[in-house]
Design a protein around this motif. Structure first.
Motif, short mmCIF file in Angstrom:
data_model
loop_
_atom_site.label_atom_id
_atom_site.label_comp_id
_atom_site.label_asym_id
_atom_site.label_seq_id
_atom_site.Cartn_x
_atom_site.Cartn_y
_atom_site.Cartn_z
N ILE A 17 0.84 -1.20 0.00
CA ILE A 17 0.00 0.00 0.00
C ILE A 17 0.87 1.25 0.00
CG2 ILE A 17 -1.59 1.38 1.42
CD1 ILE A 17 -3.17 -0.72 0.14
N GLY A 18 1.89 1.26 0.87
CA GLY A 18 2.80 2.41 0.94
C GLY A 18 3.45 2.68 -0.40
N VAL A 20 2.42 1.66 -3.44
CA VAL A 20 1.42 2.08 -4.43
C VAL A 20 1.10 3.56 -4.26
CG1 VAL A 20 -1.02 1.84 -5.06
CG2 VAL A 20 0.40 -0.20 -4.78
N TYR A 21 0.93 3.99 -3.02
CA TYR A 21 0.56 5.39 -2.79
C TYR A 21 1.70 6.33 -3.16
CZ TYR A 21 -3.85 4.14 -0.52
OH TYR A 21 -5.12 3.69 -0.28
N ILE A 22 2.91 5.92 -2.82
CA ILE A 22 4.05 6.78 -3.16
C ILE A 22 4.21 6.89 -4.68
CG2 ILE A 22 6.58 6.87 -3.08
CD1 ILE A 22 6.35 5.94 -0.14
N ARG A 24 1.74 6.47 -6.84
CA ARG A 24 0.59 7.25 -7.30
C ARG A 24 0.89 8.75 -7.12
NH1 ARG A 24 -3.97 8.22 -10.36
NH2 ARG A 24 -5.55 9.29 -9.15
N LEU A 25 1.49 9.09 -5.99
CA LEU A 25 1.86 10.50 -5.77
C LEU A 25 2.87 10.94 -6.81
CD1 LEU A 25 2.11 10.61 -1.87
CD2 LEU A 25 0.50 11.88 -3.29
N LEU A 26 3.83 10.06 -7.10
CA LEU A 26 4.83 10.39 -8.12
C LEU A 26 4.13 10.69 -9.45
CD1 LEU A 26 7.97 10.43 -8.46
CD2 LEU A 26 7.71 8.21 -9.55
N ILE A 28 0.88 11.71 -10.02
CA ILE A 28 0.07 12.94 -10.14
C ILE A 28 0.88 14.19 -9.82
CG2 ILE A 28 -2.09 11.71 -9.71
CD1 ILE A 28 -2.25 13.01 -6.99
N GLN A 29 1.94 14.04 -9.01
CA GLN A 29 2.67 15.26 -8.64
C GLN A 29 3.80 15.56 -9.60
OE1 GLN A 29 3.60 14.20 -4.47
NE2 GLN A 29 2.33 15.93 -3.91
N VAL A 30 4.49 14.54 -10.05
CA VAL A 30 5.70 14.78 -10.82
C VAL A 30 5.51 14.48 -12.30
CG1 VAL A 30 8.14 14.25 -11.03
CG2 VAL A 30 7.05 14.27 -8.77
N ASP A 32 2.71 13.93 -14.14
CA ASP A 32 1.58 14.54 -14.84
C ASP A 32 1.47 16.00 -14.42
OD1 ASP A 32 -0.75 15.15 -16.07
OD2 ASP A 32 -1.88 13.45 -15.30
N TYR A 35 -2.29 18.63 -13.33
CA TYR A 35 -2.88 19.19 -12.10
C TYR A 35 -2.32 20.56 -11.77
CZ TYR A 35 -4.73 14.52 -11.65
OH TYR A 35 -5.39 13.35 -11.90
#
Lengths: 622, 417
Positions: A17-18, A20-22, A24-26, A28-30, A32, A35
């Motif tokens: 989970i950790g 996947v979330y990290i 996913r953050l990469l 949407i934040q970096v 793409d 946003y």
């Protein structure tokens, strides 16, 4: 039983989970940047800071046009009016509740760039009242723009006006400077020198919250751009002369153009009736535009550059010059005039004067016969294979005088006038089956010939200059710019050699000494002029006159047309001569004869009856 | 025997880091430029609650290590009474009757219910002779969990009730058959696949799978019959999910699920929060916009951004570096707690600490998952970070209780598995 091993599956789940979330953050934040762009669109606002538009002054540095702020009440988008006291707001901006709702609906539909106009051109009073309580009405803000105001009710046709940019202009602009809602020069000087006058818009970037309230400067103003004020523009107009002429043309339909022949600078450009420029600024236009369009005297129509008039007898000096240059006549040529010119069974009338006419006398007394003979001599000259060749030669001379084409002046609405090609007569009469007799009225400025007043004034300048001219222009200089546009600095030569002009100028001087305009001559100034009375099939004759002065060292060249007024000597010549005097001797003591003349002209109402009843505007009211 | 209290330094350090991140995030999410200082407003309150919680926690550290074991049921009982009381004297906030007002503060008993239930479950599971195969034991367990869940659902706070499903991890660790876990995951998978592709596609797919399966194993008659039964069951389940979704769920519930599964885009309605949240986090980039500089945070675009959506502020202002560090801190803390649970010599302590770790895991998964758009919007806080007195108080006290139990592990003589 020991289930400890099961913990490891759970450890794995936690780590997965950790991860996947990290990741996913990469994403949407970096990876793409969609946003970031959306975030800026939502919370970053650009405020346009409008620069001061350049002032417009006359040649003597008298201020003519200045700026006046207008306030547009804007809404931030998305429009979320939150807890506002609508009835109090309506009271503050002086509208009804229903109007508030319709404006809100409209604002919602017309949003662009994160904002929408709620109310345009809010008055100073409402602005002051609302500004200090604006914090209560989240989402509303003011945008301040510069409208024009005017020191003189004068020169409207030269100055032009501002307007909001149209969709077409927006789409066709090359440098994408303008945005929807921007003002730009729509006409006149405001349009021709838009690039200099407008300056450069500035920008402020700031954050807004979901109500559109300013939440602080973006990146310490890194992207902000200060506005650059527009350049002041000095016109060649002499506002004293302009207003003096406007007074003389009061209650008349007509036009005056005065030039400095040495430079081509326009000293005065009047089209009467005219409109008050203040009525056509952004704030007032809607109230006056339709009315001005309906007015049968056409105050919006710039006669000075748009209206072609047959020159009538003012054409005779030009005909004389062409005849001399082309060898059709000599300075010594005399023609006998029995008071008419016979053309088969047709008779062209002339005025009462001595039988034998010299070149000079033909100008002073405006002898038609002389020019019919001159024209015939040229058209039938052995030099030319046929009439068509002769006509083309004649036409070329006229083109070199700036006729038949636009001069390229910096005044809106310029028309090229009428100067027909030979083919026109071919179509009318059949190829090769027309001769001088068909077109003889051209010789004294009637027929298929049309000059705008500015073309006529330019011809006066050409004669004053003995053969050359500078394209007339209304710009004197632009602050911070070394030179005016090159086309206004180029010397145009006509096909007439300088020494050809002497006898013609002598004749034009005689017009004021003992010829047609002797009754309105000005003491102490040698004015070379030529009157004209233009036949008008629709009503009374147009009065025309062109002149320059002083003859020995010309400083002003002028053309005057008064529509449906009668004799050129009675109505056009005195206006021109008074203006010449006003310009050359601004301090001259008023003499009674002149005062009488001024009064007579000012008080004369020459608006034709057919227009008077219908005319709804009194253009020079204030 | 020599006893020595040894507080776990790693867990404490991770907790302190997360708590500091929490206070600064709440400060950033609620302050306007220069309007109030760190010690006023919500961040001030947050610090106050954290202070109170740490104070209580420190007292816990001084208690006899058997205190909790003895008072497990009274604590559970007291909190159940609070849950009942809130139904009668609670005040409605945001459509849920979850708060009891005491002076100027409101407490949310549901936040404490996890804590109380952990005690009861620890006690129940460590009872001598407890077995997952005994029906009476299962029944007791069901009552202990379903009682607070039911009361919380009655308050209208479904999100907080769902948190209790994290106890399944505890039961699995303690010997519950994994079939239950597999079953749960399968049901969720069927649910999701049905909603995305529809029950018809699902049914066809299952039949194809069955056919392929049959082609390889047709000789083995033993497996065949049960597999056919399972396939029929899943198809039935899929059909009932479709029916349930179409006819039973309310519109806003349907929309939330559809938005999460990317089936519909509704950025102004049900998807507004998630969309704004993704925009805020996504606009943070590598290193963020800087502390107190989040334009989306400052612009107040995200509802509940100091509470349930606090992760947006971290993501926007701290960027990937800080937000992934935050996740890493949580992951490490959870793993550390699992480790502490496993090293406990008493089953009671193991279950308790394991419960805390599992609850934190659940909160982290759901809360962060919804802000980055991979979990449906379920309104539960991010532990130690989200603003909220009850949440801070209960999680911190929970944490300190776990630390105390771990610290006194050497006092325990036996090692039970």
């Amino acid at each position: 039983m020991n289930f400890r091993f099961r913990s490891y599956y759970i450890y794995a789940a936690v780590v997965i989970i950790g991860l996947v979330y990290i990741l996913r953050l990469l994403e949407i934040q970096v990876l793409d940047d969609k946003y970031s762009l959306i975030a800026e669109k939502i919370s970053l606002r650009k405020q346009t800071i409008y620069p001061q538009r350049g002032l417009i002054l006359d040649r003597n540095k008298k201020l003519m046009v200045y700026n006046e702020p207008v306030y547009d009440l804007m809404l931030s988008v998305p429009i979320k009016l939150h807890d506002i006291d609508t009835s109090e707001f309506c009271r503050l901006v002086e509208i009804e509740r229903t109007e508030f709702d319709t404006r809100l609906e409209k604002a919602k539909k017309t949003a662009y760039h994160g904002k929408s106009i709620f109310m345009k051109n809010v008055s100073n009073v409402i602005f002051a009242r609302l500004q200090e309580r604006l914090y209560e009405y989240k989402g509303f803000f003011f945008e301040i723009r510069q409208d024009r105001n005017y020191k003189y009710n004068s020169s409207s046709h030269v100055l032009g006006y501002l307007g909001e940019i149209t969709r077409n202009d927006l789409e066709s602009q090359e440098e994408s400077y303008y945005e929807q809602g921007d003002f730009m020069g729509k006409n006149g000087i405001e349009k021709f020198y838009e690039e200099y006058l407008r300056g450069v818009k500035g920008e402020r970037y700031f954050y807004v919250d979901k109500f559109g309230v300013n939440k602080g400067v973006y990146q310490e103003g890194k992207l902000d751009v200060d506005p650059k004020d527009g350049r002041n523009l000095y016109l060649s107009l002499d506002i004293d002369l302009q207003q003096y002429g406007e007074g003389l043309l009061d209650n008349k339909m007509g036009s005056v153009v005065a030039l400095d022949p040495n430079t081509g600078e326009i000293l005065a450009l009047i089209s009467s009736p005219f409109f008050d420029p203040a009525n056509f600024n952004i704030q007032n236009r809607s109230k006056h535009y339709a009315k001005a369009l309906r007015d049968p005297t056409k105050p919006m129509f710039n006669r000075a550059v748009s209206a072609p008039y047959p020159p009538g007898s003012t054409f005779k000096p030009i005909m004389a010059l062409i005849g001399l240059q082309d060898g059709a006549i000599y300075p010594e040529t005399h023609f006998g005039c029995p008071g008419y010119y016979r053309l088969g069974r047709r008779i062209i009338k002339c005025h009462g004067h001595t039988f034998s006419t010299s070149l000079e006398r033909s100008i002073a007394t405006s002898c038609n016969t002389y020019y019919c003979n001159t024209f015939k001599a040229m058209m039938q000259s052995d030099k030319y294979a046929n009439t068509e060749a002769a006509y083309n030669s004649w036409r070329n001379y006229l083109e070199s005088f700036g006729l038949g084409n636009e001069l390229g002046v910096d005044v809106s609405g310029e028309f090229k006038g009428w100067l027909k090609e030979a083919s026109f007569y071919d179509r009318m009469h059949g190829k090769g089956s027309w001769n001088y007799a068909r077109i003889i009225s051209l010789s004294f400025g009637q027929g298929e010939l049309g000059m705008t007043p500015i073309q006529m004034a330019n011809i006066a300048a050409i004669i004053a200059n003995r053969g050359h001219y500078y394209t007339p222009h209304v710009v004197h200089h632009i602050e911070g710019v070394n030179e005016i546009p090159e086309k206004y600095r180029v010397k145009h030569r006509t096909m007439i050699s300088p020494n050809t002009f002497d006898p013609v100028i002598r004749g034009m001087l005689m017009v004021n000494e003992n010829g047609t305009a002797s009754g309105v001559s000005i003491k102490g100034i040698n004015i070379a002029g030529k009157t004209g009375t233009v036949q008008n099939p629709h009503g009374k004759n147009h009065a025309a006159y062109m002149a320059f002065a002083p003859a020995e060292n010309p400083r002003i060249a002028i053309a005057v047309i008064v529509e449906e007024a009668g004799y050129g000597a009675t109505w056009a010549a005195p206006i021109a001569n008074l203006m010449i005097e006003h310009y050359l001797k601004p301090d001259s003591v008023e003499v009674s004869s002149r005062t009488y003349l001024e009064t007579r002209l000012r008080e004369a109402n020459l608006i034709p009856e057919k227009f008077k009843q219908k005319s709804v505007t009194t253009p020079n009211a204030n | 025997m020599q006893t020595k209290s040894r507080i776990d330094i790693i867990a404490t350090f991770l907790f302190v880091c997360i708590a500091i991140l929490g206070i600064s995030s709440v400060y950033s999410a609620t302050s306007e430029f220069g309007v109030f200082s760190l010690f006023e407003g919500r961040s001030g309150k947050q610090m106050m609650f954290l202070g109170i919680a740490i104070f209580i926690g420190l007292i816990f550290l001084l208690l006899n290590s058997n205190f909790f074991e003895i008072f497990s049921w009274p604590i559970y009982g007291a909190i159940m009474l609070l849950l009942v009381a809130v139904l009668f004297v609670g005040s409605d906030i945001n459509g849920a009757r979850s708060w009891i007002k005491i002076g100027s503060f409101s407490i949310q008993p549901a936040e404490f219910a996890k804590y109380g239930t952990a005690f009861a479950i620890s006690s129940l599971l460590s009872t001598i002779g407890f077995s997952f195969s005994k029906k009476s034991d299962i029944l007791k367990l069901a009552v202990v969990i379903l009682l607070p869940m039911g009361l919380i659902i009655l308050q209208g706070d479904t999100g907080s009730a769902l948190v209790f499903s994290s106890f399944i991890l505890v039961f699995y660790r303690e010997g519950l058959s994994p079939l239950l876990l597999v079953l749960g995951i399968s049901i969720i998978a069927i649910f999701v696949i049905t909603l995305i592709y529809g029950s018809l596609v699902f049914s066809v797919a299952m039949i194809v799978i069955l056919a392929v399966f049959f082609a390889f194993t047709y000789t083995n008659k033993k497996i065949l019959i049960p597999s056919i039964l399972i396939i029929i069951l899943t198809i039935l389940l899929s059909l009932s999910v479709q029916f349930l979704f179409d006819n039973v769920l309310q519109d806003h519930q349907k929309k939330r699920i559809q938005v999460t599964l990317n089936l519909i885009e509704d950025n102004q309605g049900a998807g507004y929060n998630v969309n704004q949240s993704k925009i805020a986090i996504g606009s943070g980039g590598w290193s963020g916009k800087g502390f107190l500089n989040g334009s989306h945070t400052k612009g107040d675009f995200i509802p509940e951004q100091a509470t349930d959506f606090i992760f947006c502020t971290i993501g926007e202002e701290g960027g990937w570096i800080v937000s992934s560090s935050a996740i890493l801190l949580f992951v490490l803390l959870i793993l550390r707690l699992y480790h502490m649970a496993n090293r406990a010599k008493k089953k009671y302590k193991r279950v308790f600490i394991f419960s805390l770790a599992s609850i934190l895991f659940f909160h982290l998964t759901i809360n962060v998952g919804m802000t980055i758009g991979i979990m449906p919007v379920i309104g539960i806080p991010l532990p130690f970070i989200s603003y909220g007195g009850s949440s801070i108080l209960s999680f911190t006290v929970f944490m300190f209780t776990a630390l105390k139990m771990d610290a006194s592990r050497d006092e325990d003589l036996t090692s039970e598995y």
